[in-house]
Write a protein that holds these residues in place. Structure first.
Motif, PDB file in Angstrom:
ATOM      1  N   SER A 190       0.832  -1.204   0.000  1.00 47.02           N
ATOM      2  CA  SER A 190       0.000   0.000   0.000  1.00 47.02           C
ATOM      3  C   SER A 190       0.868   1.256   0.000  1.00 47.02           C
ATOM      4  N   ARG A 191       2.031   1.200   0.676  1.00 49.00           N
ATOM      5  CA  ARG A 191       2.942   2.347   0.641  1.00 49.00           C
ATOM      6  C   ARG A 191       3.501   2.539  -0.764  1.00 49.00           C
ATOM      7  N   GLU A 192       3.885   1.434  -1.414  1.00 49.80           N
ATOM      8  CA  GLU A 192       4.417   1.530  -2.771  1.00 49.80           C
ATOM      9  C   GLU A 192       3.389   2.125  -3.733  1.00 49.80           C
ATOM     10  N   ALA A 193       2.091   1.875  -3.446  1.00 50.36           N
ATOM     11  CA  ALA A 193       1.024   2.401  -4.298  1.00 50.36           C
ATOM     12  C   ALA A 193       0.601   3.798  -3.890  1.00 50.36           C
ATOM     13  N   GLY A 194       1.205   4.332  -2.828  1.00 51.46           N
ATOM     14  CA  GLY A 194       0.843   5.665  -2.349  1.00 51.46           C
ATOM     15  C   GLY A 194      -0.521   5.705  -1.697  1.00 51.46           C
ATOM     16  N   LEU A 195      -0.981   4.579  -1.132  1.00 49.64           N
ATOM     17  CA  LEU A 195      -2.326   4.491  -0.568  1.00 49.64           C
ATOM     18  C   LEU A 195      -2.323   4.193   0.927  1.00 49.64           C
ATOM     19  N   GLU A 196      -1.199   4.432   1.587  1.00 48.67           N
ATOM     20  CA  GLU A 196      -1.136   4.094   3.007  1.00 48.67           C
ATOM     21  C   GLU A 196      -2.132   4.883   3.849  1.00 48.67           C
ATOM     22  N   ALA A 197      -2.564   6.051   3.363  1.00 50.91           N
ATOM     23  CA  ALA A 197      -3.528   6.861   4.115  1.00 50.91           C
ATOM     24  C   ALA A 197      -4.961   6.386   3.904  1.00 50.91           C
ATOM     25  N   ARG A 198      -5.192   5.578   2.875  1.00 52.28           N
ATOM     26  CA  ARG A 198      -6.564   5.148   2.562  1.00 52.28           C
ATOM     27  C   ARG A 198      -6.801   3.666   2.800  1.00 52.28           C
ATOM     28  N   ILE A 199      -5.766   2.919   3.112  1.00 47.98           N
ATOM     29  CA  ILE A 199      -5.916   1.494   3.396  1.00 47.98           C
ATOM     30  C   ILE A 199      -5.401   1.223   4.797  1.00 47.98           C
ATOM     31  N   THR A 200      -6.266   0.746   5.656  1.00 49.05           N
ATOM     32  CA  THR A 200      -5.898   0.414   7.022  1.00 49.05           C
ATOM     33  C   THR A 200      -5.981  -1.096   7.209  1.00 49.05           C
ATOM     34  N   TYR A 201      -5.384  -1.580   8.296  1.00 51.05           N
ATOM     35  CA  TYR A 201      -5.268  -3.029   8.503  1.00 51.05           C
ATOM     36  C   TYR A 201      -5.774  -3.407   9.880  1.00 51.05           C
ATOM     37  N   LEU A 202      -6.413  -4.555   9.925  1.00 46.91           N
ATOM     38  CA  LEU A 202      -6.929  -5.107  11.169  1.00 46.91           C
ATOM     39  C   LEU A 202      -6.354  -6.513  11.307  1.00 46.91           C
ATOM     40  N   PRO A 203      -5.217  -6.654  11.998  1.00 45.91           N
ATOM     41  CA  PRO A 203      -4.596  -7.981  12.126  1.00 45.91           C
ATOM     42  C   PRO A 203      -5.469  -8.918  12.958  1.00 45.91           C
ATOM     43  N   GLY A 204      -5.583 -10.162  12.506  1.00 49.80           N
ATOM     44  CA  GLY A 204      -6.340 -11.142  13.270  1.00 49.80           C
ATOM     45  C   GLY A 204      -6.929 -12.218  12.392  1.00 49.80           C
ATOM     46  N   HIS A 205      -7.643 -13.124  13.033  1.00 51.08           N
ATOM     47  CA  HIS A 205      -8.312 -14.234  12.353  1.00 51.08           C
ATOM     48  C   HIS A 205      -9.732 -13.806  12.012  1.00 51.08           C
ATOM     49  N   VAL A 206     -10.195 -14.122  10.817  1.00 48.08           N
ATOM     50  CA  VAL A 206     -11.499 -13.626  10.365  1.00 48.08           C
ATOM     51  C   VAL A 206     -12.651 -14.158  11.218  1.00 48.08           C
ATOM     52  N   PHE A 207     -12.457 -15.293  11.894  1.00 47.38           N
ATOM     53  CA  PHE A 207     -13.512 -15.841  12.743  1.00 47.38           C
ATOM     54  C   PHE A 207     -13.409 -15.362  14.191  1.00 47.38           C
ATOM     55  N   GLU A 208     -12.328 -14.717  14.535  1.00 47.35           N
ATOM     56  CA  GLU A 208     -12.130 -14.288  15.919  1.00 47.35           C
ATOM     57  C   GLU A 208     -12.128 -12.773  16.068  1.00 47.35           C
ATOM     58  N   THR A 209     -11.752 -12.055  15.030  1.00 50.08           N
ATOM     59  CA  THR A 209     -11.680 -10.601  15.074  1.00 50.08           C
ATOM     60  C   THR A 209     -13.047  -9.995  14.772  1.00 50.08           C
ATOM     61  N   GLU A 210     -13.425  -8.967  15.527  1.00 52.95           N
ATOM     62  CA  GLU A 210     -14.695  -8.275  15.285  1.00 52.95           C
ATOM     63  C   GLU A 210     -14.583  -7.439  14.011  1.00 52.95           C
ATOM     64  N   TRP A 211     -15.503  -7.653  13.083  1.00 49.87           N
ATOM     65  CA  TRP A 211     -15.488  -6.893  11.846  1.00 49.87           C
ATOM     66  C   TRP A 211     -16.110  -5.516  12.071  1.00 49.87           C
ATOM     67  N   PRO A 212     -15.522  -4.462  11.551  1.00 46.62           N
ATOM     68  CA  PRO A 212     -16.117  -3.132  11.699  1.00 46.62           C
ATOM     69  C   PRO A 212     -17.457  -3.047  10.970  1.00 46.62           C
ATOM     70  N   HIS A 213     -18.408  -2.347  11.573  1.00 46.81           N
ATOM     71  CA  HIS A 213     -19.743  -2.227  11.007  1.00 46.81           C
ATOM     72  C   HIS A 213     -19.860  -0.969  10.151  1.00 46.81           C
ATOM     73  N   GLY A 214     -21.020  -0.812   9.512  1.00 46.95           N
ATOM     74  CA  GLY A 214     -21.291   0.371   8.701  1.00 46.95           C
ATOM     75  C   GLY A 214     -20.552   0.402   7.382  1.00 46.95           C
ATOM     76  N   GLN A 215     -20.168  -0.762   6.869  1.00 46.03           N
ATOM     77  CA  GLN A 215     -19.421  -0.824   5.609  1.00 46.03           C
ATOM     78  C   GLN A 215     -20.352  -0.680   4.412  1.00 46.03           C
ATOM     79  N   ASP A 216     -19.868  -0.001   3.389  1.00 46.49           N
ATOM     80  CA  ASP A 216     -20.626   0.115   2.144  1.00 46.49           C
ATOM     81  C   ASP A 216     -20.485  -1.137   1.279  1.00 46.49           C
ATOM     82  N   ALA A 217     -19.366  -1.818   1.413  1.00 41.84           N
ATOM     83  CA  ALA A 217     -19.129  -3.046   0.644  1.00 41.84           C
ATOM     84  C   ALA A 217     -18.217  -3.959   1.448  1.00 41.84           C
TER      85      ALA A 217
END
Length: 344
Positions: A190-217
């Motif tokens: 994402s840094r190489e693409a110049g998008l570090e300000a628009r792409i954030t990361y949530l480390p974890g397992h998809v079945f254990e980590t709480e997914w953020p709500h209010g998503q458009d997609a």
């Protein structure tokens, strides 16, 4: 229904059987960097032998095999696949397929253990990133995210899809959920693409980590083919909760035709998925559409994304209605009741 001609010619059967030999010849040539060495024009065998460190007689055999396979063609588009072929196909998938018989018997392989090695994780992640860029660019043309501000990329890996979609839609921001080791590598892309300000990361397992709500997609690419069939309903439920009313779900994966006639490359992709989890569902658009409907989604539709290989399924969370208040228990029971039994 598509009618496929059976393979009856012994030579055609032999070509399938020796396919692993051809692929390994390709990987060996890539590992020796032969295509790059020849990209500027022909070179004497002795020069190639000296530069590659392979004796002329052995190298001549490999070069002849490559010529016979049609690989020694000066074509930049083919060379772009080199990193994917070296890093993922040769180092990961090719050795894994030696365990296919065991996976078909239901034996589980410790696939993710290889990701514990930082160097191997780096190789595999880079290979996956290169391989995913093509489908990502196709998806960006097929979907309309003009009015979307928040995208959740579940098990998004190195972010090839998030990066490509954010590049196409300047108002879009993405959040990627994936393992910590993968996320650390993904940040570099994402840094190489110049998008570090628009792409954030949530480390974890998809079945254990709480997914953020209010998503458009919500995007799930190559995820359902990496989990057991019994866990699909849980992912559908989580996606439903994460989306705002009217939000859309994007599922991109290997999918078989509903009539069981192929396509072959999608079936091979799902065979590889069995090496990760032998309980993976033999995904089809019809089966997935019923799963999404049971989970509260409406307006599901499917279209081919990569020819004969992957399918894009889209669906929407209703703006209003009782579906939005379903409990996880009722969703799971509905999925179990509606989906047909799978042969094992």
């Amino acid at each position: 229904m598509v009618t496929l001609a059976p393979v009856e010619d012994a030579r055609a059967i032999s070509r399938i059987a020796v396919g692993l030999m051809a692929s390994k010849a390709l990987f060996a040539a890539l590992n020796l960097d032969l295509f790059s060495r020849l990209s500027g024009g022909a070179k004497p065998l002795e020069t190639l032998a000296r530069d590659s460190g392979i004796t002329p007689n052995r190298l001549l055999t490999l070069l002849t095999a490559c010529v016979g396979l049609g690989l020694l063609v000066r074509d930049g588009a083919r060379r772009d696949l080199g990193e994917w072929l070296r890093c993922q196909m040769d180092r990961q998938i090719y050795p894994q397929f030696a365990q296919l018989d065991a996976a078909l018997r239901g034996e589980r392989l410790d696939f993710y253990r290889i990701m514990d090695d930082p160097k191997e994780a780096e190789h595999i992640s880079r290979g996956q990133h290169v391989q995913s860029l093509g489908p990502a660019h196709v998806m960006a043309k097929l979907v309309d995210l003009t009015r979307c501000a928040a995208l959740l990329d579940v098990a998004g890996g190195t972010g090839a899809f998030s990066i490509t979609l954010c590049q196409r839609y300047p108002d879009l921001r993405a959040t990627i959920i994936d393992f910590l080791g993968v996320v650390e590598i993904a940040r570099r892309f994402s840094r190489e693409a110049g998008l570090e300000a628009r792409i954030t990361y949530l480390p974890g397992h998809v079945f254990e980590t709480e997914w953020p709500h209010g998503q458009d997609a919500v995007l799930m690419s190559y995820l359902l083919s990496a989990v057991a069939e019994a866990n699909v309903s849980g992912l559908v439920e989580r996606a439903f909760r994460a989306l705002r009313p009217g939000g859309q779900l994007l599922v991109h994966d290997f999918m078989l035709r509903d009539d069981g006639t192929g396509p072959a490359y999608a079936a091979l992709g799902l065979l590889n998925a069995l090496l990760i989890d032998p309980e993976v569902a033999p995904l089809t658009p019809g089966w997935l559409s019923r799963a999404l409907g049971a989970g509260g989604f409406i307006n599901s539709s499917a279209q081919e994304l990569m020819a004969d290989t992957t399918t894009l399924m889209t669906a929407m969370k209703p703006l209003v209605g009782p579906a939005s208040s379903r409990t996880s228990c009722s969703i799971a029971k509905t999925v179990t009741a509606m989906l047909p039994d799978r042969p094992r």
